[in-house]
Design a protein around this motif. Structure first.
Motif, PDB file in Angstrom:
ATOM      1  N   MET A 287     -18.896  19.766  14.037  1.00 42.07           N
ATOM      2  CA  MET A 287     -19.030  18.384  13.566  1.00 42.07           C
ATOM      3  C   MET A 287     -18.340  18.185  12.214  1.00 42.07           C
ATOM      4  O   MET A 287     -17.842  17.106  11.911  1.00 42.07           O
ATOM      5  CB  MET A 287     -20.505  18.008  13.456  1.00 42.07           C
ATOM      6  CG  MET A 287     -21.230  17.966  14.797  1.00 42.07           C
ATOM      7  SD  MET A 287     -20.667  16.620  15.863  1.00 42.07           S
ATOM      8  CE  MET A 287     -21.541  15.246  15.118  1.00 42.07           C
ATOM      9  N   ALA A 288     -18.296  19.250  11.407  1.00 41.25           N
ATOM     10  CA  ALA A 288     -17.636  19.169  10.107  1.00 41.25           C
ATOM     11  C   ALA A 288     -16.115  19.179  10.246  1.00 41.25           C
ATOM     12  O   ALA A 288     -15.404  18.587   9.424  1.00 41.25           O
ATOM     13  CB  ALA A 288     -18.081  20.319   9.216  1.00 41.25           C
ATOM     14  N   LEU A 289     -15.621  19.846  11.303  1.00 37.87           N
ATOM     15  CA  LEU A 289     -14.173  20.001  11.471  1.00 37.87           C
ATOM     16  C   LEU A 289     -13.556  18.944  12.379  1.00 37.87           C
ATOM     17  O   LEU A 289     -12.352  18.666  12.287  1.00 37.87           O
ATOM     18  CB  LEU A 289     -13.867  21.393  12.040  1.00 37.87           C
ATOM     19  CG  LEU A 289     -14.237  22.588  11.157  1.00 37.87           C
ATOM     20  CD1 LEU A 289     -13.975  23.886  11.911  1.00 37.87           C
ATOM     21  CD2 LEU A 289     -13.427  22.561   9.856  1.00 37.87           C
ATOM     22  N   HIS A 290     -14.360  18.377  13.264  1.00 39.85           N
ATOM     23  CA  HIS A 290     -13.832  17.434  14.248  1.00 39.85           C
ATOM     24  C   HIS A 290     -14.596  16.111  14.195  1.00 39.85           C
ATOM     25  O   HIS A 290     -15.664  16.015  13.592  1.00 39.85           O
ATOM     26  CB  HIS A 290     -13.944  18.032  15.657  1.00 39.85           C
ATOM     27  CG  HIS A 290     -13.265  19.349  15.811  1.00 39.85           C
ATOM     28  ND1 HIS A 290     -11.900  19.485  15.928  1.00 39.85           N
ATOM     29  CD2 HIS A 290     -13.771  20.613  15.842  1.00 39.85           C
ATOM     30  CE1 HIS A 290     -11.588  20.763  16.042  1.00 39.85           C
ATOM     31  NE2 HIS A 290     -12.716  21.476  15.995  1.00 39.85           N
ATOM     32  N   LYS A 291     -14.040  15.122  14.859  1.00 34.99           N
ATOM     33  CA  LYS A 291     -14.721  13.834  14.946  1.00 34.99           C
ATOM     34  C   LYS A 291     -15.975  13.955  15.820  1.00 34.99           C
ATOM     35  O   LYS A 291     -16.041  14.811  16.702  1.00 34.99           O
ATOM     36  CB  LYS A 291     -13.786  12.784  15.548  1.00 34.99           C
ATOM     37  CG  LYS A 291     -12.568  12.470  14.692  1.00 34.99           C
ATOM     38  CD  LYS A 291     -11.683  11.450  15.395  1.00 34.99           C
ATOM     39  CE  LYS A 291     -10.442  11.138  14.553  1.00 34.99           C
ATOM     40  NZ  LYS A 291      -9.552  10.156  15.231  1.00 34.99           N
ATOM     41  N   LYS A 292     -16.922  13.059  15.579  1.00 32.34           N
ATOM     42  CA  LYS A 292     -18.163  13.088  16.355  1.00 32.34           C
ATOM     43  C   LYS A 292     -17.884  12.846  17.832  1.00 32.34           C
ATOM     44  O   LYS A 292     -18.519  13.459  18.708  1.00 32.34           O
ATOM     45  CB  LYS A 292     -19.136  12.035  15.824  1.00 32.34           C
ATOM     46  CG  LYS A 292     -20.488  12.047  16.523  1.00 32.34           C
ATOM     47  CD  LYS A 292     -21.447  11.047  15.909  1.00 32.34           C
ATOM     48  CE  LYS A 292     -22.800  11.087  16.605  1.00 32.34           C
ATOM     49  NZ  LYS A 292     -23.758  10.114  16.020  1.00 32.34           N
ATOM     50  N   LEU A 293     -16.924  11.975  18.132  1.00 34.67           N
ATOM     51  CA  LEU A 293     -16.593  11.669  19.527  1.00 34.67           C
ATOM     52  C   LEU A 293     -15.349  12.449  19.967  1.00 34.67           C
ATOM     53  O   LEU A 293     -14.378  11.896  20.477  1.00 34.67           O
ATOM     54  CB  LEU A 293     -16.370  10.156  19.694  1.00 34.67           C
ATOM     55  CG  LEU A 293     -17.571   9.276  19.361  1.00 34.67           C
ATOM     56  CD1 LEU A 293     -17.232   7.812  19.560  1.00 34.67           C
ATOM     57  CD2 LEU A 293     -18.780   9.665  20.207  1.00 34.67           C
ATOM     58  N   GLU A 296     -14.390  18.729  21.306  1.00 38.07           N
ATOM     59  CA  GLU A 296     -15.030  19.901  20.700  1.00 38.07           C
ATOM     60  C   GLU A 296     -16.511  19.640  20.411  1.00 38.07           C
ATOM     61  O   GLU A 296     -17.374  20.492  20.721  1.00 38.07           O
ATOM     62  CB  GLU A 296     -14.308  20.280  19.400  1.00 38.07           C
ATOM     63  CG  GLU A 296     -12.907  20.801  19.570  1.00 38.07           C
ATOM     64  CD  GLU A 296     -11.869  19.692  19.737  1.00 38.07           C
ATOM     65  OE1 GLU A 296     -10.696  20.018  19.969  1.00 38.07           O
ATOM     66  OE2 GLU A 296     -12.235  18.499  19.630  1.00 38.07           O
ATOM     67  N   ALA A 297     -16.805  18.461  19.857  1.00 38.08           N
ATOM     68  CA  ALA A 297     -18.198  18.106  19.580  1.00 38.08           C
ATOM     69  C   ALA A 297     -18.988  17.938  20.878  1.00 38.08           C
ATOM     70  O   ALA A 297     -20.174  18.305  20.960  1.00 38.08           O
ATOM     71  CB  ALA A 297     -18.262  16.821  18.756  1.00 38.08           C
ATOM     72  N   ALA A 298     -18.333  17.391  21.898  1.00 41.48           N
ATOM     73  CA  ALA A 298     -18.987  17.234  23.201  1.00 41.48           C
ATOM     74  C   ALA A 298     -19.363  18.586  23.789  1.00 41.48           C
ATOM     75  O   ALA A 298     -20.454  18.766  24.342  1.00 41.48           O
ATOM     76  CB  ALA A 298     -18.059  16.478  24.153  1.00 41.48           C
ATOM     77  N   GLN A 299     -18.467  19.565  23.659  1.00 39.12           N
ATOM     78  CA  GLN A 299     -18.717  20.891  24.227  1.00 39.12           C
ATOM     79  C   GLN A 299     -19.881  21.592  23.541  1.00 39.12           C
ATOM     80  O   GLN A 299     -20.769  22.146  24.207  1.00 39.12           O
ATOM     81  CB  GLN A 299     -17.440  21.738  24.120  1.00 39.12           C
ATOM     82  CG  GLN A 299     -16.328  21.279  25.047  1.00 39.12           C
ATOM     83  CD  GLN A 299     -15.008  21.973  24.772  1.00 39.12           C
ATOM     84  OE1 GLN A 299     -14.754  22.449  23.667  1.00 39.12           O
ATOM     85  NE2 GLN A 299     -14.140  22.005  25.778  1.00 39.12           N
ATOM     86  N   THR A 300     -19.879  21.587  22.204  1.00 40.26           N
ATOM     87  CA  THR A 300     -20.982  22.256  21.498  1.00 40.26           C
ATOM     88  C   THR A 300     -22.295  21.505  21.702  1.00 40.26           C
ATOM     89  O   THR A 300     -23.367  22.118  21.769  1.00 40.26           O
ATOM     90  CB  THR A 300     -20.671  22.380  19.992  1.00 40.26           C
ATOM     91  OG1 THR A 300     -20.364  21.081  19.454  1.00 40.26           O
ATOM     92  CG2 THR A 300     -19.499  23.311  19.748  1.00 40.26           C
ATOM     93  N   GLY A 301     -22.228  20.182  21.821  1.00 42.48           N
ATOM     94  CA  GLY A 301     -23.442  19.402  22.089  1.00 42.48           C
ATOM     95  C   GLY A 301     -24.025  19.693  23.455  1.00 42.48           C
ATOM     96  O   GLY A 301     -25.251  19.811  23.612  1.00 42.48           O
ATOM     97  N   ALA A 330     -19.649  11.507  23.918  1.00 38.83           N
ATOM     98  CA  ALA A 330     -18.426  12.055  23.317  1.00 38.83           C
ATOM     99  C   ALA A 330     -17.371  12.340  24.381  1.00 38.83           C
ATOM    100  O   ALA A 330     -16.181  12.049  24.186  1.00 38.83           O
ATOM    101  CB  ALA A 330     -18.751  13.319  22.535  1.00 38.83           C
ATOM    102  N   TYR A 331     -17.777  12.938  25.512  1.00 44.19           N
ATOM    103  CA  TYR A 331     -16.831  13.204  26.601  1.00 44.19           C
ATOM    104  C   TYR A 331     -16.221  11.898  27.117  1.00 44.19           C
ATOM    105  O   TYR A 331     -15.004  11.805  27.347  1.00 44.19           O
ATOM    106  CB  TYR A 331     -17.524  13.928  27.753  1.00 44.19           C
ATOM    107  CG  TYR A 331     -17.546  15.437  27.638  1.00 44.19           C
ATOM    108  CD1 TYR A 331     -16.374  16.153  27.429  1.00 44.19           C
ATOM    109  CD2 TYR A 331     -18.735  16.152  27.764  1.00 44.19           C
ATOM    110  CE1 TYR A 331     -16.383  17.536  27.321  1.00 44.19           C
ATOM    111  CE2 TYR A 331     -18.760  17.532  27.665  1.00 44.19           C
ATOM    112  CZ  TYR A 331     -17.576  18.216  27.451  1.00 44.19           C
ATOM    113  OH  TYR A 331     -17.594  19.594  27.355  1.00 44.19           O
ATOM    114  N   GLN A 332     -17.050  10.883  27.326  1.00 45.43           N
ATOM    115  CA  GLN A 332     -16.555   9.615  27.850  1.00 45.43           C
ATOM    116  C   GLN A 332     -15.587   8.952  26.872  1.00 45.43           C
ATOM    117  O   GLN A 332     -14.571   8.391  27.275  1.00 45.43           O
ATOM    118  CB  GLN A 332     -17.728   8.680  28.155  1.00 45.43           C
ATOM    119  CG  GLN A 332     -18.541   9.104  29.371  1.00 45.43           C
ATOM    120  CD  GLN A 332     -19.768   8.244  29.599  1.00 45.43           C
ATOM    121  OE1 GLN A 332     -20.330   7.683  28.666  1.00 45.43           O
ATOM    122  NE2 GLN A 332     -20.186   8.145  30.847  1.00 45.43           N
ATOM    123  N   ALA A 333     -15.897   9.047  25.574  1.00 43.06           N
ATOM    124  CA  ALA A 333     -15.025   8.444  24.564  1.00 43.06           C
ATOM    125  C   ALA A 333     -13.701   9.194  24.440  1.00 43.06           C
ATOM    126  O   ALA A 333     -12.644   8.580  24.274  1.00 43.06           O
ATOM    127  CB  ALA A 333     -15.734   8.410  23.215  1.00 43.06           C
TER     128      ALA A 333
END
Length: 365
Positions: A287-293, A296-301, A330-333
């Motif tokens: 989340m610190a390195l990438h956008k929330k949507l 990468e954030a979708a995968q870790t979430g 995040a995946y959809q966005a």
């Protein structure tokens, strides 16, 4: 269960054709076959390469000597590797093998070193484990049959140990990519012992080695995980984490995958709380390195949602639903509603909702 990240193996037919040609070129020694081939066209190609290299090696006019050509080929290979010119780099590494054979003969450790460098290139640059194994085995045979006396100098000993580390690391990771866990583990253990010997020799400062200690412990962690040696896997991954933090800091993107690997090992041991703790660290860095949507954030979430769900505890239902929902959004966005990763996230979320619904119904008086 979290998915491993296997070495990518190209399937493009043109790549296969190029690789086949390169492999054919290297299969014939300057003086004789190292490995017998029944393919006449392959033999002709190899003989042509032999004659070409021999002609270039002759001291005619002011032509460079073979050792000068070898040095030039090594520099060009390094240059092409840095520039990501994979096939050009491989051609130069093949020249290094041919020239090393001309200069040193079939039983010299420097020929083994040239084979080892070529094998490592096939594995790391092209993701081709079968070819990597072939050339690493050639390097190992050359090394084992060619050394009949102690190394002439301490520098030679360092080079020989470094070459052996490269050989066994390459064999270990290549077998890992082919799901051959036993062979992978044995080779990587040998690489680990050789690395320790080399560190003792160099006072833990190893210059010019292709394989870092971090590379080795990550590979050992992966092969232990594949073989269900879970405590060993966790230990190796934690060593890798320490190495990354000491050199790159505690927000390095490489830590994301390492924390996920440790979490995977802990989940397999049913240590759900520890697994969640590591996944939270991975998600925080992401989340610190990438956008929330972002993907990468979708995968870790999604991994966090599955980890909370895996506990089966009522107290984790809200957390599981939150991370499943955030992942799906995040995946959809990032990818759209019809992307395969989005559909997989929907499926995971739906299965869990059905499970929770049935569990709640069955628990009603």
């Amino acid at each position: 269960m979290m998915q491993d990240s296997p070495i990518y193996i190209p399937t493009d037919s043109s790549h296969g054709a190029v690789d086949s040609h390169l492999s054919q070129e290297i299969s014939t020694t300057v003086s004789e076959h190292l490995d017998e081939s029944n393919n006449e066209s392959t033999a002709r190609d190899s003989e042509g390469e032999e004659k070409k290299m021999r002609k270039k090696a002759l001291p005619m006019d002011c032509a460079p000597a073979p050792n000068e050509k070898l040095e030039q080929a090594q520099k060009m290979a390094e240059k092409f590797i840095k520039e990501k010119e994979v096939y050009k780099a491989n051609r130069e590494l093949i020249r290094c093998v041919a020239l090393s054979r001309i200069i040193y003969g079939d039983g010299h450790w420097q020929l083994a070193q040239a084979f080892a460098n070529l094998a490592h290139s096939y594995l790391i640059l092209q993701g081709l484990p079968a070819q990597a194994i072939e050339h690493a085995e050639s390097a190992k045979r050359t090394m084992l049959t060619g050394i009949h006396m102690p190394p002439a100098t301490p520098e030679d000993k360092r080079e020989i140990l470094g070459t052996l580390v490269t050989i066994y690391f390459t064999l270990g990771v290549a077998h890992l990519a082919q799901n051959n866990g036993k062979e992978s583990y044995l080779s990587l253990q040998k690489a680990e012992r050789l690395m320790e010997e080399l560190q003792e020799l160099d006072g833990r400062v190893i210059m010019g080695l292709k394989i870092s200690e971090k590379d080795l412990v990550i590979a050992l962690g992966r092969t232990c995980l594949q073989q269900n040696k879970l405590d060993f896997a966790t230990s190796y991954f934690e060593k890798a984490v320490d190495a990354v933090i000491s050199t790159e800091g505690d927000t390095s993107p490489e830590l994301i995958n390492l924390y996920q690997k440790i979490a995977q090992s802990e989940q397999l041991k049913k240590n759900h709380e520890r697994a969640i703790a590591y996944l939270l660290q991975a998600h925080s860095i992401c989340m610190a390195l990438h956008k929330k949507l972002s993907v990468e954030a979708a995968q870790t979430g999604l991994l966090l949602g599955k980890a909370y769900a895996a506990t089966g505890d009522q107290q984790h239902i809200e957390a599981a639903e939150m991370y499943f929902t955030e992942s799906l959004i995040a995946y959809q966005a990032a990818l759209g509603a019809k992307d395969s990763l989005t559909l997989t996230a929907i499926e995971e979320f739906s299965k869990w909702l059905v499970y929770v619904g049935k569990k709640q119904v069955s628990s009603c008086p």
